[in-house]
Design an enzyme around this catalytic site. Structure first.
Site, PDB file in Angstrom:
ATOM      1  N   SER A 124     122.418   3.315 -30.058  1.00  0.00           N
ATOM      2  CA  SER A 124     122.232   1.860 -30.051  1.00  0.00           C
ATOM      3  C   SER A 124     122.892   1.256 -31.270  1.00  0.00           C
ATOM      4  CB  SER A 124     120.733   1.555 -30.102  1.00  0.00           C
ATOM      5  OG  SER A 124     120.517   0.196 -30.415  1.00  0.00           O
ATOM      6  N   TYR A 148     111.805   2.938 -33.511  1.00  0.00           N
ATOM      7  CA  TYR A 148     112.689   3.156 -32.360  1.00  0.00           C
ATOM      8  C   TYR A 148     114.120   3.404 -32.842  1.00  0.00           C
ATOM      9  CZ  TYR A 148     116.217   1.544 -29.091  1.00  0.00           C
ATOM     10  OH  TYR A 148     117.373   1.438 -28.380  1.00  0.00           O
ATOM     11  N   LYS A 152     116.915   6.817 -32.837  1.00  0.00           N
ATOM     12  CA  LYS A 152     118.332   6.848 -32.435  1.00  0.00           C
ATOM     13  C   LYS A 152     119.187   7.448 -33.562  1.00  0.00           C
ATOM     14  CE  LYS A 152     117.941   4.997 -28.347  1.00  0.00           C
ATOM     15  NZ  LYS A 152     118.052   5.877 -27.168  1.00  0.00           N
TER      16      LYS A 152
HETATM   17  N1  UFG Z   1     115.428 -13.571 -28.041  1.00  0.00           N
HETATM   18  C1  UFG Z   1     114.788 -14.782 -27.916  1.00  0.00           C
HETATM   19  N2  UFG Z   1     113.699 -14.852 -27.096  1.00  0.00           N
HETATM   20  C2  UFG Z   1     113.230 -13.766 -26.405  1.00  0.00           C
HETATM   21  C3  UFG Z   1     113.900 -12.529 -26.537  1.00  0.00           C
HETATM   22  C4  UFG Z   1     114.995 -12.467 -27.386  1.00  0.00           C
HETATM   23  O1  UFG Z   1     115.181 -15.766 -28.531  1.00  0.00           O
HETATM   24  O2  UFG Z   1     112.223 -13.904 -25.684  1.00  0.00           O
HETATM   25  C5  UFG Z   1     116.635 -13.494 -28.900  1.00  0.00           C
HETATM   26  C6  UFG Z   1     116.524 -12.515 -30.049  1.00  0.00           C
HETATM   27  O3  UFG Z   1     115.919 -13.114 -31.162  1.00  0.00           O
HETATM   28  C7  UFG Z   1     117.988 -12.151 -30.260  1.00  0.00           C
HETATM   29  C8  UFG Z   1     118.573 -12.211 -28.855  1.00  0.00           C
HETATM   30  O4  UFG Z   1     117.692 -13.038 -28.104  1.00  0.00           O
HETATM   31  O5  UFG Z   1     118.639 -13.115 -31.040  1.00  0.00           O
HETATM   32  C9  UFG Z   1     118.656 -10.853 -28.185  1.00  0.00           C
HETATM   33  O6  UFG Z   1     117.382 -10.227 -28.224  1.00  0.00           O
HETATM   34  P1  UFG Z   1     117.037  -8.935 -27.372  1.00  0.00           P
HETATM   35  O7  UFG Z   1     115.600  -8.620 -27.612  1.00  0.00           O
HETATM   36  O8  UFG Z   1     117.478  -9.120 -25.970  1.00  0.00           O
HETATM   37  O9  UFG Z   1     117.991  -7.832 -27.990  1.00  0.00           O
HETATM   38  P2  UFG Z   1     118.075  -7.309 -29.501  1.00  0.00           P
HETATM   39  O10 UFG Z   1     119.446  -7.623 -29.966  1.00  0.00           O
HETATM   40  O11 UFG Z   1     116.944  -7.728 -30.334  1.00  0.00           O
HETATM   41  O12 UFG Z   1     117.804  -5.776 -29.218  1.00  0.00           O
HETATM   42  C10 UFG Z   1     118.779  -5.003 -28.620  1.00  0.00           C
HETATM   43  C11 UFG Z   1     118.166  -3.816 -27.886  1.00  0.00           C
HETATM   44  C12 UFG Z   1     117.530  -2.864 -28.834  1.00  0.00           C
HETATM   45  C13 UFG Z   1     118.416  -2.559 -29.979  1.00  0.00           C
HETATM   46  C14 UFG Z   1     118.906  -3.829 -30.614  1.00  0.00           C
HETATM   47  C15 UFG Z   1     119.849  -3.633 -31.765  1.00  0.00           C
HETATM   48  O13 UFG Z   1     117.176  -4.259 -26.980  1.00  0.00           O
HETATM   49  O14 UFG Z   1     117.273  -1.667 -28.131  1.00  0.00           O
HETATM   50  O15 UFG Z   1     119.594  -4.576 -29.636  1.00  0.00           O
HETATM   51  O16 UFG Z   1     121.017  -3.046 -31.315  1.00  0.00           O
HETATM   52  F1  UFG Z   1     117.754  -1.838 -30.898  1.00  0.00           F
END
Ligand code: UFG
Length: 336
Positions: A124, A148, A152
């Site tokens: 990841s 988590y 990785k």
């Molecule tokens: N977000 C919101 N509202 C939500 C969910 C997410 O605003 O309800 C925002 C987050 O703050 C972020 C973006 O949308 O700015 C993406 O969030 P995600 O949760 O979809 O994805 P992340 O980038 O946080 O996480 C992903 C993977 C993880 C990994 C991470 C870092 O889900 O497994 O990328 O690579 F660890």
């Protein structure tokens, strides 16, 4: 010779299984259904025209996993199996270390015992931590912000150490950015347990009427509109990246990390607008506090995967939004 796909009933695993079968590989899936459903295997068969061999096994169970190695002539493993909820991993770190790390050790011990030394690992972009500036390149220093992510990072290290100890090992460490979208048929897609943690499944559940509105986590990041920027990648493009990585692993030795992203970042509000436009549905949202552990901007430098694997993404953000919605709307309750 067959390819073992651990976690092959999951979101990325199922899309990858279809690409593998369509490319002519024999596929053996092991999955414990802890975050997936048996219906996925039927749909893989429906979409690919061939039913993969399937074993309901938790990879920590060495005796049962050994039976899988005995039953099939394996040439490589694509390793997806693992818990993946960031927030849960902070609350229950030992559950994550036990499952993700022990499962991988058991798997790698059996790979050694059965002389199966080719692996494609589901890593990841989380391994780039909070201290690098995007675009992220594979040679940047690695760190993590939650258990988590630490699993990785540790598993990458297990594989590097094993490959240093035994020169027959060959591995690709695939650092995914943000996979969204679904198979164009709408028959397989992401089916999170409980309330979605990730942006796109949350948006589709708002669109289908299961959730009232999206909370946008943070509007004061140093980004064009203040909301978090990520590199969203269509899950089918990601699945195709596994195929190319596998081909490369089968003809080389040693370990290489690869970023699998598009190289382009979009903000949360870009995604909301793109979803509304592609699908003609409204996504009500409210701006709320930042989510702890989030970084402002994450996107890939994807040049290495292009140069060494010949991999390039095909699908646009609009395609991703259309396919995510197509899946959700035809399966409002997922596989249930
Ligand atoms: N977000 C919101 N509202 C939500 C969910 C997410 O605003 O309800 C925002 C987050 O703050 C972020 C973006 O949308 O700015 C993406 O969030 P995600 O949760 O979809 O994805 P992340 O980038 O946080 O996480 C992903 C993977 C993880 C990994 C991470 C870092 O889900 O497994 O990328 O690579 F660890």
């Amino acid at each position: 010779m067959a390819i073992l796909v651990t976690g092959g009933a999951g979101y990325i695993g199922s899309h990858t299984a279809i690409e593998l079968i369509q490319a002519g590989y024999e596929v053996v899936i092991v999955d414990d259904y802890s975050n997936s459903k048996p219906a996925v295997i039927d749909r893989i068969e429906e979409l690919s025209g061939k039913r993969p061999a399937f074993h309901e096994v938790n990879i920590c169970d060495k005796d049962k996993l050994r039976e899988v190695f005995e039953a099939h002539e394996l040439e490589a493993v694509i390793h997806f199996a693992g818990f993946k909820a960031v927030g849960e991993s902070v609350l229950e770190p030992l559950k994550y270390y036990n499952n993700n790390l022990n499962g991988t050790i058991v798997l790698m011990e059996l790979m050694n015992a059965f002389d199966v030394k080719n692996i494609v690992f589901s890593s990841s972009a989380t391994v780039y931590g909070m201290n690098n500036t995007a675009p992220f390149t594979e040679d940047m220093p690695l760190s993590t912000t939650n258990p988590y992510g630490t699993t990785k990072l540790f598993i990458e290290q297990f594989i590097k150490d094993q490959a240093a100890a035994d020169k027959d090992w060959s591995a690709a460490l695939l650092r995914y950015f943000n996979p969204i979208g679904a198979h164009q048929s709408g028959r397989i897609g992401e089916d999170p347990n409980d309330i979605p943690n990730n942006l796109m499944p949350y948006i589709t559940q708002v669109a289908v009427g299961k959730r009232e509105q999206l909370s946008v986590f943070g509007s004061d990041y140093d980004t064009p509109d203040g909301t978090g920027v990520r590199d969203y990648i269509h899950v089918v493009d990601l699945a195709k990246g596994h195929l190319l990585a596998l081909e490369n692993v089968l003809k080389t030795t040693g370990v290489e990390p690869y970023n699998l992203g598009t190289g382009v970042g979009y903000s949360v509000l870009d995604v909301v607008k793109a979803f509304e436009k592609a699908n003609d549905v409204a996504i009500p949202y409210q701006l709320v506090e930042r989510r702890p552990g989030d970084i402002g901007t994450s996107y890939a430098d994807a040049t290495k995967a292009k140069a060494e694997l010949g991999w390039e993404t095909e699908f646009s953000l609009e395609d991703m939004c259309r396919d995510s919605w197509n899946w959700q709307k035809s399966n409002p309750n997922g596989y249930a």
